[in-house]
Design a protein around this motif. Structure first.
Motif, PDB file in Angstrom:
ATOM      1  N   MET A 148       0.934  -1.420  -0.168  1.00  0.00           N
ATOM      2  CA  MET A 148       0.154   0.006   0.069  1.00  0.00           C
ATOM      3  C   MET A 148       0.909   1.281  -0.144  1.00  0.00           C
ATOM      4  SD  MET A 148      -3.653   0.500   2.482  1.00  0.00           S
ATOM      5  CE  MET A 148      -4.623   0.554   1.477  1.00  0.00           C
ATOM      6  N   GLY A 149       0.286   2.402  -0.575  1.00  0.00           N
ATOM      7  CA  GLY A 149       1.117   3.463  -0.530  1.00  0.00           C
ATOM      8  C   GLY A 149       0.847   4.694   0.477  1.00  0.00           C
ATOM      9  N   ASP A 150       1.932   5.600   0.370  1.00  0.00           N
ATOM     10  CA  ASP A 150       2.152   6.257   1.107  1.00  0.00           C
ATOM     11  C   ASP A 150       0.305   7.602   1.027  1.00  0.00           C
ATOM     12  OD1 ASP A 150       4.170   5.128   2.349  1.00  0.00           O
ATOM     13  OD2 ASP A 150       5.119   6.772   1.109  1.00  0.00           O
ATOM     14  N   TYR A 151       0.447   8.063   2.265  1.00  0.00           N
ATOM     15  CA  TYR A 151      -0.286   9.488   2.144  1.00  0.00           C
ATOM     16  C   TYR A 151       0.115  10.504   1.565  1.00  0.00           C
ATOM     17  CZ  TYR A 151      -3.999   7.153   5.193  1.00  0.00           C
ATOM     18  OH  TYR A 151      -4.639   5.815   5.603  1.00  0.00           O
ATOM     19  N   VAL A 152      -0.567  10.938   1.091  1.00  0.00           N
ATOM     20  CA  VAL A 152      -0.049  12.413   0.405  1.00  0.00           C
ATOM     21  C   VAL A 152      -0.551  13.493   0.758  1.00  0.00           C
ATOM     22  CG1 VAL A 152       0.640  13.530  -1.985  1.00  0.00           C
ATOM     23  CG2 VAL A 152       0.597  11.141  -1.536  1.00  0.00           C
ATOM     24  N   ARG A 153      -0.182  14.394   1.171  1.00  0.00           N
ATOM     25  CA  ARG A 153      -0.390  15.683   0.994  1.00  0.00           C
ATOM     26  C   ARG A 153      -1.146  16.716  -0.083  1.00  0.00           C
ATOM     27  NH1 ARG A 153       0.451  21.172   1.085  1.00  0.00           N
ATOM     28  NH2 ARG A 153      -0.438  22.429   3.127  1.00  0.00           N
ATOM     29  N   VAL A 154      -2.537  16.818   0.481  1.00  0.00           N
ATOM     30  CA  VAL A 154      -2.948  17.417  -0.787  1.00  0.00           C
ATOM     31  C   VAL A 154      -3.414  18.886  -0.636  1.00  0.00           C
ATOM     32  CG1 VAL A 154      -4.137  15.166  -0.982  1.00  0.00           C
ATOM     33  CG2 VAL A 154      -5.324  16.671  -0.017  1.00  0.00           C
ATOM     34  N   ALA A 155      -3.657  19.309   0.629  1.00  0.00           N
ATOM     35  CA  ALA A 155      -3.829  20.836   1.394  1.00  0.00           C
ATOM     36  C   ALA A 155      -3.947  21.222   2.503  1.00  0.00           C
ATOM     37  CB  ALA A 155      -5.839  21.065   0.491  1.00  0.00           C
ATOM     38  N   GLY A 156      -3.382  22.230   2.929  1.00  0.00           N
ATOM     39  CA  GLY A 156      -4.203  22.552   3.750  1.00  0.00           C
ATOM     40  C   GLY A 156      -5.431  22.498   4.711  1.00  0.00           C
ATOM     41  N   THR A 157      -5.740  22.466   6.182  1.00  0.00           N
ATOM     42  CA  THR A 157      -7.072  22.511   6.580  1.00  0.00           C
ATOM     43  C   THR A 157      -8.378  23.936   6.565  1.00  0.00           C
ATOM     44  OG1 THR A 157      -6.013  22.621   8.616  1.00  0.00           O
ATOM     45  CG2 THR A 157      -6.587  20.555   7.746  1.00  0.00           C
ATOM     46  N   ALA A 158      -6.768  24.504   6.560  1.00  0.00           N
ATOM     47  CA  ALA A 158      -7.673  25.947   5.784  1.00  0.00           C
ATOM     48  C   ALA A 158      -8.296  26.521   4.903  1.00  0.00           C
ATOM     49  CB  ALA A 158      -6.757  27.448   6.125  1.00  0.00           C
ATOM     50  N   GLU A 200     -15.038   5.681  -6.259  1.00  0.00           N
ATOM     51  CA  GLU A 200     -13.951   5.397  -5.132  1.00  0.00           C
ATOM     52  C   GLU A 200     -13.528   6.154  -4.403  1.00  0.00           C
ATOM     53  OE1 GLU A 200     -11.204   2.497  -4.121  1.00  0.00           O
ATOM     54  OE2 GLU A 200     -12.058   2.405  -5.552  1.00  0.00           O
ATOM     55  N   VAL A 201     -13.406   5.984  -3.083  1.00  0.00           N
ATOM     56  CA  VAL A 201     -13.356   6.640  -1.982  1.00  0.00           C
ATOM     57  C   VAL A 201     -12.008   6.416  -1.008  1.00  0.00           C
ATOM     58  CG1 VAL A 201     -14.056   7.150   0.545  1.00  0.00           C
ATOM     59  CG2 VAL A 201     -16.125   6.901  -0.443  1.00  0.00           C
ATOM     60  N   TYR A 202     -11.377   7.531  -0.941  1.00  0.00           N
ATOM     61  CA  TYR A 202     -10.295   7.488  -0.176  1.00  0.00           C
ATOM     62  C   TYR A 202      -9.862   7.731   1.013  1.00  0.00           C
ATOM     63  CZ  TYR A 202      -9.569   6.681  -5.689  1.00  0.00           C
ATOM     64  OH  TYR A 202      -9.719   6.551  -6.193  1.00  0.00           O
ATOM     65  N   PRO A 203      -8.845   6.946   2.384  1.00  0.00           N
ATOM     66  CA  PRO A 203      -8.822   7.125   3.326  1.00  0.00           C
ATOM     67  C   PRO A 203      -8.272   8.323   3.152  1.00  0.00           C
ATOM     68  CG  PRO A 203      -7.719   4.741   2.757  1.00  0.00           C
ATOM     69  CD  PRO A 203      -8.484   5.853   1.499  1.00  0.00           C
ATOM     70  N   VAL A 204      -8.394   9.239   4.142  1.00  0.00           N
ATOM     71  CA  VAL A 204      -8.128  10.637   4.637  1.00  0.00           C
ATOM     72  C   VAL A 204      -7.701  11.237   5.839  1.00  0.00           C
ATOM     73  CG1 VAL A 204      -8.616  13.152   4.754  1.00  0.00           C
ATOM     74  CG2 VAL A 204      -9.872  11.935   3.302  1.00  0.00           C
ATOM     75  N   LYS A 205      -6.495  11.065   6.370  1.00  0.00           N
ATOM     76  CA  LYS A 205      -6.067  11.971   7.333  1.00  0.00           C
ATOM     77  C   LYS A 205      -5.608  13.183   7.753  1.00  0.00           C
ATOM     78  CE  LYS A 205      -2.261   9.325   8.454  1.00  0.00           C
ATOM     79  NZ  LYS A 205      -1.507   8.243   8.374  1.00  0.00           N
ATOM     80  N   VAL A 206      -5.691  14.118   8.983  1.00  0.00           N
ATOM     81  CA  VAL A 206      -5.630  14.964   8.951  1.00  0.00           C
ATOM     82  C   VAL A 206      -4.221  15.023   9.779  1.00  0.00           C
ATOM     83  CG1 VAL A 206      -5.510  17.201  10.488  1.00  0.00           C
ATOM     84  CG2 VAL A 206      -7.367  15.846   8.922  1.00  0.00           C
ATOM     85  N   GLU A 207      -2.810  15.982   9.856  1.00  0.00           N
ATOM     86  CA  GLU A 207      -2.023  15.928  10.425  1.00  0.00           C
ATOM     87  C   GLU A 207      -1.268  17.399  10.700  1.00  0.00           C
ATOM     88  OE1 GLU A 207       0.461  13.654   7.497  1.00  0.00           O
ATOM     89  OE2 GLU A 207      -0.328  11.463   8.310  1.00  0.00           O
ATOM     90  N   GLY A 208      -1.592  17.258  11.721  1.00  0.00           N
ATOM     91  CA  GLY A 208      -1.288  18.754  12.336  1.00  0.00           C
ATOM     92  C   GLY A 208      -2.356  19.591  11.408  1.00  0.00           C
ATOM     93  N   ASP A 209      -1.573  20.893  10.189  1.00  0.00           N
ATOM     94  CA  ASP A 209      -1.993  21.213   9.813  1.00  0.00           C
ATOM     95  C   ASP A 209      -2.533  20.817   7.574  1.00  0.00           C
ATOM     96  OD1 ASP A 209      -3.564  23.371  11.387  1.00  0.00           O
ATOM     97  OD2 ASP A 209      -1.829  24.536  10.821  1.00  0.00           O
ATOM     98  N   ASP A 210      -2.158  19.532   8.056  1.00  0.00           N
ATOM     99  CA  ASP A 210      -1.938  19.026   6.874  1.00  0.00           C
ATOM    100  C   ASP A 210      -3.421  18.105   6.252  1.00  0.00           C
ATOM    101  OD1 ASP A 210       0.314  20.633   5.676  1.00  0.00           O
ATOM    102  OD2 ASP A 210       1.639  19.014   6.929  1.00  0.00           O
ATOM    103  N   ILE A 211      -3.868  18.488   5.103  1.00  0.00           N
ATOM    104  CA  ILE A 211      -4.735  17.121   4.850  1.00  0.00           C
ATOM    105  C   ILE A 211      -3.752  16.258   3.841  1.00  0.00           C
ATOM    106  CG2 ILE A 211      -7.122  16.486   3.772  1.00  0.00           C
ATOM    107  CD1 ILE A 211      -7.678  19.666   4.301  1.00  0.00           C
ATOM    108  N   THR A 212      -4.487  14.970   4.458  1.00  0.00           N
ATOM    109  CA  THR A 212      -3.292  13.987   3.570  1.00  0.00           C
ATOM    110  C   THR A 212      -4.257  12.922   3.098  1.00  0.00           C
ATOM    111  OG1 THR A 212      -3.332  12.570   5.174  1.00  0.00           O
ATOM    112  CG2 THR A 212      -1.345  14.171   5.214  1.00  0.00           C
ATOM    113  N   VAL A 213      -4.448  12.433   2.053  1.00  0.00           N
ATOM    114  CA  VAL A 213      -4.814  11.419   0.835  1.00  0.00           C
ATOM    115  C   VAL A 213      -4.485  10.028   0.919  1.00  0.00           C
ATOM    116  CG1 VAL A 213      -6.578  10.709  -0.608  1.00  0.00           C
ATOM    117  CG2 VAL A 213      -6.515  12.895   0.109  1.00  0.00           C
ATOM    118  N   LEU A 214      -4.692   8.702   0.738  1.00  0.00           N
ATOM    119  CA  LEU A 214      -4.084   7.396   0.526  1.00  0.00           C
ATOM    120  C   LEU A 214      -4.854   7.370  -0.878  1.00  0.00           C
ATOM    121  CD1 LEU A 214      -2.073   5.626   1.035  1.00  0.00           C
ATOM    122  CD2 LEU A 214      -3.814   3.739   2.452  1.00  0.00           C
ATOM    123  N   ALA A 215      -4.083   6.851  -2.221  1.00  0.00           N
ATOM    124  CA  ALA A 215      -4.272   7.268  -3.421  1.00  0.00           C
ATOM    125  C   ALA A 215      -3.637   6.117  -4.305  1.00  0.00           C
ATOM    126  CB  ALA A 215      -4.974   8.405  -3.969  1.00  0.00           C
TER     127      ALA A 215
END
Length: 101
Positions: free
Chosen positions: A1-11, A86-101
């Protein structure tokens, strides 16, 4: 499985809105539903409309092309239960939105 990738800041994704992000060659729509972030495939299964540009009400996005509606938490189509994006897992790490795709 891949890594989570930052897609945006929460703001960057206001509540009730979405952004479109490229992750590992996939175009995703990332939604903010009352402070919880969700990611689905950006392409509507009906005719390929851009879901990330659709209107969002609660956890439902309406495709701007033909009005098909999808639950952004499950990917299920409200008009046709057999259709799904398709739905992708999302995690918030600090102020970063990350997605596993």
């Amino acid at each position: 499985m891949g890594d989570y990738v930052r897609v945006a800041g929460t703001a960057d994704v206001k509540p009730g809105h979405a952004i479109v992000a490229e992750v590992n060659g996939k175009t995703l729509a990332v939604f903010n539903v009352d402070g919880t972030f969700h990611a689905i495939d950006n392409t509507c299964v009906h005719r390929g409309g851009p879901l990330g540009e659709g209107d969002v009400e609660g956890n439902v996005v309406t495709c701007p092309w033909h009005g098909w509606q999808f639950n952004v938490t499950t990917g299920e189509c409200l008009k046709n239960p057999a259709a799904k994006v398709e739905v992708y897992p999302v995690k918030v790490e600090g102020d970063d939105i990350t997605v596993l795709a």
